[in-house]
Every structure is written in structure tokens, then in C-alpha cells.
Scaffold this motif. Structure first.
Motif: not given
Length: 325
Positions: A216-227, A230-235
């Protein structure tokens, strides 16, 4: 034998202790005299929402430790009396549990049954998130949501052991932050402000890897914190929000990427890959790199109390059901 089942979806009160016939193993299966069963958030989602439930009544439980009771036709390398841990698709809240041999793991020397029950979902998941999917390199920075839970507790330690440059956690309360800081984390942020906290902690650079079970919104905000790169892994999707799609417009400008992981899905699609992953992950426990504290233990009859504790979002570490002495 005794088992815990529910016949309708709802609050923890729908969990009932029932008497059931002792199952026999089919071809390629074993039965396990259970000693401990792990409690996972997926069990709560099954009870409340029908997550992964094919039909009712349903017996929850994904991980179990105990001793092999009987082996089915064609089973090799496993024998009655052998101490094992197992990942199962459901049914671990019972005195006797059926498991397919592809996800039954003989315990290495020095690993006791209580500790073993904490491992089948948590440890391979944390290892895969950081290494196989997240591809963490020495010196990189990591942000882990749910840092005080089972997976988060292990992920912090694994990231530290992999020489991460900094390990940041996200939790829902100050009490959980205290737990996370004891298990590998340099700084721990609250969920409502984590994006701003990451920018402050990294001087605006962002982090190299984000591990997100919330969605949800946490994932969206997490993308914005990537350098950059950067990589985001959703689990997971603990938020219950509609799955959010991300594509080229959000990723291309800074070379970011998104991956996904589910230990249950891997068990179905590539069980040999899971076995190899589990062997690597279990070694981190026997080698003393990782410890996963059991913070609460309940007898099988009190499974509903275990669900209430986890559902209240105040628990840390790992919760277990004690099925036999």
C-alpha cells in the motif's frame, strides 16, 4: 489426536480444539509428532480473511518441529524418530502433522526443537530478502519494515553480518524500537515518519535496499526512500491495501528496481531451491550468527491467545505453540 481448527472466519474466538483421527503419510510424505508449532501473521490472515484457505473447516499453522512418526512410500533419507523442522501449507496446529518431504529439514547437530520451530518460514525468508532477491553488498544501507517481528529480528542480524553500511528499522512503537536496537539495527524509526527519517539519516541519499511486508502507501513511500540503483523487495501486504503496480515511469529515472518473495510460493514452484536456501539459512543459526528469541509460548489449547497477542501488534520476536513436552 488434538488439533486446532476454525469453521468460520472471524476473531480468535473461532479457533477451537477438536479431536481428529491421526493421519497417515501418503507417497512422498511423512507424519511428524509435533512438539512445537510457529505462529505467523499468515495464520491470522487465514483465520480472519480466508488467506490461502481452500475450504472449511481449516487447520492453520505453517511451521512445525518434532520427530518423524511414519514415512510414506518412496521416502528416502528420513526415518521414524528423526528430529526435523518442516514448512507445511497448513495444519501445523496439531499433535500429528503431515508434511511433504521436499520441505522437511533434518535438524543439524546442536539445534534444539524449540529453536527449530522458529525457523522454517522466518529464516529462509529473511535470507532470501537480503541475499538471493535483494542482493545486498557490503557497505550498502538497508531499511527493514517490521523490524521487531520474527523476520525483522533476523534480517537485522543477517544484514549486520553481511557488513551492511547501516541497518535501519521501522516499527510501530517505542517498545518495539528497543527490541530492534538489540538485534542489529543502527537506528529505528516509527512508521508514520520513516521516509523523512531516512532522508535525515542518509543526508538525502536514500537507502540501497528496502524490505517491505506492508504494501500500500508504505510501499510507495518506501520507493521514494531508495537511493540511485536502489532495490525494494516486497514480501507481503499486511496493510490489506489493493496491490499497487509500479513500472517504468517510477523506476527508470534512477535505475531503481522492485522484486518480490514468498516462501510459501517458492515451496510450491521450486522446492529444491527452497531446500538449498533453507540449508544456507539454517547454518547462520548453528554458526551463531543469528538468534531468534521466543518471546511468548502458549499451549496448543491457547492458540487463540497467541493470535490475540500477535493481532494486537504488540508482540516482538517469535511466538510458539507448545504441543508436546
Amino acid at each position: 489426536m488434538r488439533a486446532v481448527e476454525f469453521q468460520e472466519y472471524g476473531d480468535p474466538e473461532v479457533l477451537r480444539v477438536v479431536t481428529a483421527e491421526i493421519p497417515e503419510p501418503g507417497p512422498g510424505q511423512v507424519t511428524i509428532d509435533a512438539v512445537y508449532a510457529g505462529v505467523n501473521f499468515a495464520d491470522l490472515k487465514a483465520r480472519a480473511e480466508g488467506y490461502r484457505v481452500a475450504s472449511l473447516p481449516y487447520r492453520p499453522g505453517l511451521e512445525v518441529s518434532g520427530r518423524i512418526r511414519a514415512v510414506g512410500h518412496g521416502v528416502e533419507g528420513l526415518r521414524p524418530g528423526q528430529e526435523v523442522a518442516a514448512l507445511v501449507g497448513g495444519g501445523a496446529y496439531a499433535e500429528v502433522v503431515v508434511a511433504g518431504t521436499a520441505t522437511v529439514f533434518p535438524l543439524p547437530e546442536g539445534l534444539d526443537l524449540r529453536t527449530a520451530a522458529t525457523l522454517p518460514t522466518v529464516l529462509p525468508t529473511a535470507h532470501a530478502l537480503l541475499h538471493e532477491v535483494g542482493r545486498l553488498r557490503a557497505g550498502e544501507t538497508v531499511l527493514v519494515h517490521g523490524a521487531a517481528g520474527g523476520i525483522g529480528t533476523v534480517a537485522g542480524q543477517l544484514a549486520r553480518a553481511a557488513d551492511a553500511g547501516a541497518v535501519y528499522g521501522v516499527v510501530s512503537s517505542a517498545a518495539k524500537a528497543e527490541h530492534a536496537l538489540k538485534h542489529g539495527y543502527d537506528e529505528v524509526f516509527l512508521a508514520g515518519t520513516f521516509a523523512d527519517d531516512v532522508r535525515r539519516a542518509t543526508s538525502g541519499r536514500g537507502v540501497d535496499l528496502v524490505l517491505d511486508p506492508v504494501g500500500g502507501d508504505t510501499l510507495r513511500r518506501g520507493l521514494d526512500t531508495l537511493a540511485v540503483f536502489g532495490r525494494l523487495v516486497s514480501f507481503g501486504n499486511a496493510s490489506g491495501a489493493e496491490p499497487w503496480q509500479v513500472g517504468q515511469p517510477e523506476l527508470s529515472a534512477q535505475g531503481r528496481s522492485v522484486g518480490g518473495f514468498s516462501v510459501l510460493a517458492l515451496a510450491q514452484s521450486a522446492p529444491e531451491a527452497l531446500r538449498s536456501l533453507a540449508e544456507r539459512a539454517f547454518r547462520t543459526v548453528t554458526d551463531g550468527i543469528v538468534s531468534l528469541p521466543v518471546t511468548a509460548e502458549f499451549p496448543l489449547r491457547d492458540a487463540a491467545e497467541a493470535h490475540r497477542l500477535m493481532g494486537g501488534r504488540t508482540s516482538t520476536g517469535k511466538l510458539l505453540l507448545r504441543i508436546a513436552d
